[in-house]
Design an enzyme around this catalytic site. Sequence first.
Site, PDB file in Angstrom:
ATOM      1  N   HIS A  63       0.851  -1.195   0.000  1.00 21.41           N
ATOM      2  CA  HIS A  63       0.000   0.000   0.000  1.00 21.41           C
ATOM      3  C   HIS A  63       0.886   1.245   0.000  1.00 21.41           C
ATOM      4  O   HIS A  63       1.355   1.692   1.044  1.00 21.41           O
ATOM      5  CB  HIS A  63      -0.923   0.002   1.219  1.00 21.41           C
ATOM      6  CG  HIS A  63      -1.995   1.063   1.168  1.00 21.41           C
ATOM      7  ND1 HIS A  63      -3.305   0.818   1.515  1.00 21.41           N
ATOM      8  CD2 HIS A  63      -1.952   2.379   0.815  1.00 21.41           C
ATOM      9  CE1 HIS A  63      -4.026   1.919   1.381  1.00 21.41           C
ATOM     10  NE2 HIS A  63      -3.216   2.895   0.959  1.00 21.41           N
ATOM     11  N   LYS A  89      -8.853  -0.480  -6.447  1.00 25.07           N
ATOM     12  CA  LYS A  89      -8.945   0.031  -5.084  1.00 25.07           C
ATOM     13  C   LYS A  89     -10.344   0.622  -4.905  1.00 25.07           C
ATOM     14  O   LYS A  89     -10.793   1.426  -5.725  1.00 25.07           O
ATOM     15  CB  LYS A  89      -7.877   1.117  -4.878  1.00 25.07           C
ATOM     16  CG  LYS A  89      -8.155   2.118  -3.756  1.00 25.07           C
ATOM     17  CD  LYS A  89      -7.453   1.761  -2.470  1.00 25.07           C
ATOM     18  CE  LYS A  89      -7.674   2.783  -1.361  1.00 25.07           C
ATOM     19  NZ  LYS A  89      -6.781   3.915  -1.375  1.00 25.07           N
ATOM     20  N   HIS A  98      -6.039  -0.921   6.038  1.00 24.15           N
ATOM     21  CA  HIS A  98      -6.208  -0.236   7.337  1.00 24.15           C
ATOM     22  C   HIS A  98      -6.838  -1.161   8.395  1.00 24.15           C
ATOM     23  O   HIS A  98      -6.211  -1.439   9.403  1.00 24.15           O
ATOM     24  CB  HIS A  98      -6.999   1.077   7.228  1.00 24.15           C
ATOM     25  CG  HIS A  98      -6.554   1.939   6.081  1.00 24.15           C
ATOM     26  ND1 HIS A  98      -5.278   2.448   6.011  1.00 24.15           N
ATOM     27  CD2 HIS A  98      -7.191   2.360   4.951  1.00 24.15           C
ATOM     28  CE1 HIS A  98      -5.147   3.142   4.889  1.00 24.15           C
ATOM     29  NE2 HIS A  98      -6.287   3.102   4.224  1.00 24.15           N
ATOM     30  N   ASP A 152       1.099   2.746   3.466  1.00 26.02           N
ATOM     31  CA  ASP A 152       0.563   4.075   3.117  1.00 26.02           C
ATOM     32  C   ASP A 152       1.682   5.105   2.918  1.00 26.02           C
ATOM     33  O   ASP A 152       1.460   6.313   3.072  1.00 26.02           O
ATOM     34  CB  ASP A 152      -0.444   4.578   4.169  1.00 26.02           C
ATOM     35  CG  ASP A 152      -1.698   5.192   3.526  1.00 26.02           C
ATOM     36  OD1 ASP A 152      -1.730   5.346   2.284  1.00 26.02           O
ATOM     37  OD2 ASP A 152      -2.633   5.533   4.271  1.00 26.02           O
TER      38      ASP A 152
HETATM   39  N1  ARG Z   1      -5.157   6.986   4.064  1.00 19.00           N
HETATM   40  C1  ARG Z   1      -5.681   6.613   5.339  1.00 19.00           C
HETATM   41  C2  ARG Z   1      -6.928   7.421   5.652  1.00 19.00           C
HETATM   42  O1  ARG Z   1      -6.947   8.569   5.362  1.00 19.00           O
HETATM   43  C3  ARG Z   1      -4.650   6.831   6.376  1.00 19.00           C
HETATM   44  C4  ARG Z   1      -4.990   6.285   7.686  1.00 19.00           C
HETATM   45  C5  ARG Z   1      -3.831   6.461   8.560  1.00 19.00           C
HETATM   46  N2  ARG Z   1      -4.046   6.160   9.923  1.00 19.00           N
HETATM   47  C6  ARG Z   1      -3.892   4.987  10.462  1.00 19.00           C
HETATM   48  N3  ARG Z   1      -4.014   4.871  11.741  1.00 19.00           N
HETATM   49  N4  ARG Z   1      -3.566   3.963   9.753  1.00 19.00           N
HETATM   50  O2  ARG Z   1      -7.851   6.913   6.179  1.00 19.00           O
END
Ligand code: ARG
Length: 435
Positions: free
Chosen positions: A95, A216, A277, A349
């Site tokens: 990711h 996605k 996530h 991410d």
């Molecule tokens: N791209 C994800 C979102 O905006 C990032 C989440 C990041 N936070 C986390 N605790 N993983 O939802």
Amino acid sequence: MPRFANSLAQCTRVHSLAQRALLASIVLLFTSFASAQTLIKADALVDVVGKRLIQEPTVLIEDGRITSLNANDAQASTIIDLSGHTLLPGLIDMHVHMTGSADEHGYKRLATSQTRAALRGAKNAERTLLAGVTSARNLGAPGFIDVALRDAINEGDVIGPRMFVSGPSLGITGGHCDNNLLPYEYQAQSDGVADGPWEVAKLVRRNIKYGADVIKVCATGGVLSKGTKVGVQQYSLEELKSVVDEAHRRGITVAAHAHGAEGINAAIQAGVDTIEHASFIDEEGIRLAKKNGTVLSMDIYVTEFILGEGEKAGILEESLEKERKTGGTQRENFRKAVQAGVPMVMGTDAGVYPHGDNLYQLSRMVEFGMTPMQALRAASINAAKVLNQEENIGSVSVGKSADLIAVKGNPLDNISLLEDVVFVMKDGEVVKSAE
Ligand code: ARG
């Protein structure tokens, strides 16, 4: 002499000495290319398939592939001596946002064109590769700029990991994957917005048409989007099923962004391949994921960046507030999922946080319940399976691409060594050397 070179010599009428010398050197060059074998020696090798450490391994490489794991010096024209180092397969981040910048969030991001983002992606790709990530799955980019980046890497124009890309993320109007930053009169909408089962199916088809390797889909709200509730389901089960049916019919996998339990469970029921996530996954989600073989990709490092550096990077206060309520729970749920034995890959991410820091997540995966071997498997063989690339990448095995990295010392004793990868080879080519 290879057959091609032989016949080249025979069928060419060579007159002058200079011409002969030129021909000889061409033949020599060809011969050395044709038989170029590289032997890598190291103190140890992490065998992610056999789940063990192999002492004093040798890896023989020819034409970008691993050809033997017990060769001797005499078989190779080049020897790479990595004494004091441990070899691992090149790692896989499932990711990333290769065209995203960690220092440009929220309204700051609006000033950057897609073309500029694509060019920046080239720099990010190189950083990612040099950090030891030899393959990366890009989940979400506007304008198919990730398709262009993947192709530029494959064609040798840009240095970077092999990429598997989604193009624009599918999402509901006003949802996590829409652009909700501007008022109505700007008519701003992200490239992947679609509502209803037929519209989403059409966008799956469009994304495949323009080069997507994976779909996605944003099943729930998110942290970094304006005006969405992080835990709330967005696509209905019916819409998610339509996405999955259409993608799977075409032989393509689906990655679902999902934080909240209901959205996670709906996405699993719809048949998605990975949950991204998975922050608020509940008992039911864990049970379903295990039963269906749905793979979790939990980005448990990024919270440190968002809460530490996010504000000056432009992350909105409402997003910071959502993160305060998400990151900690996600880490505890990561631990529960590991204990329950749910299949996992490493997804970071990166792009939300700096490219090249991808492997910082491995130590957090160990801190929150994995053994070092489990974390390394999540970032290699498990990921290769999800990508349908098990024949080609994900372990140091005969027949696979020569994607190899090395660290100084034993990463099974100290997983943080992956934060300093000193040697990187992709497809048999050294892109970073230990000296
Ligand atoms: N791209 C994800 C979102 O905006 C990032 C989440 C990041 N936070 C986390 N605790 N993983 O939802």
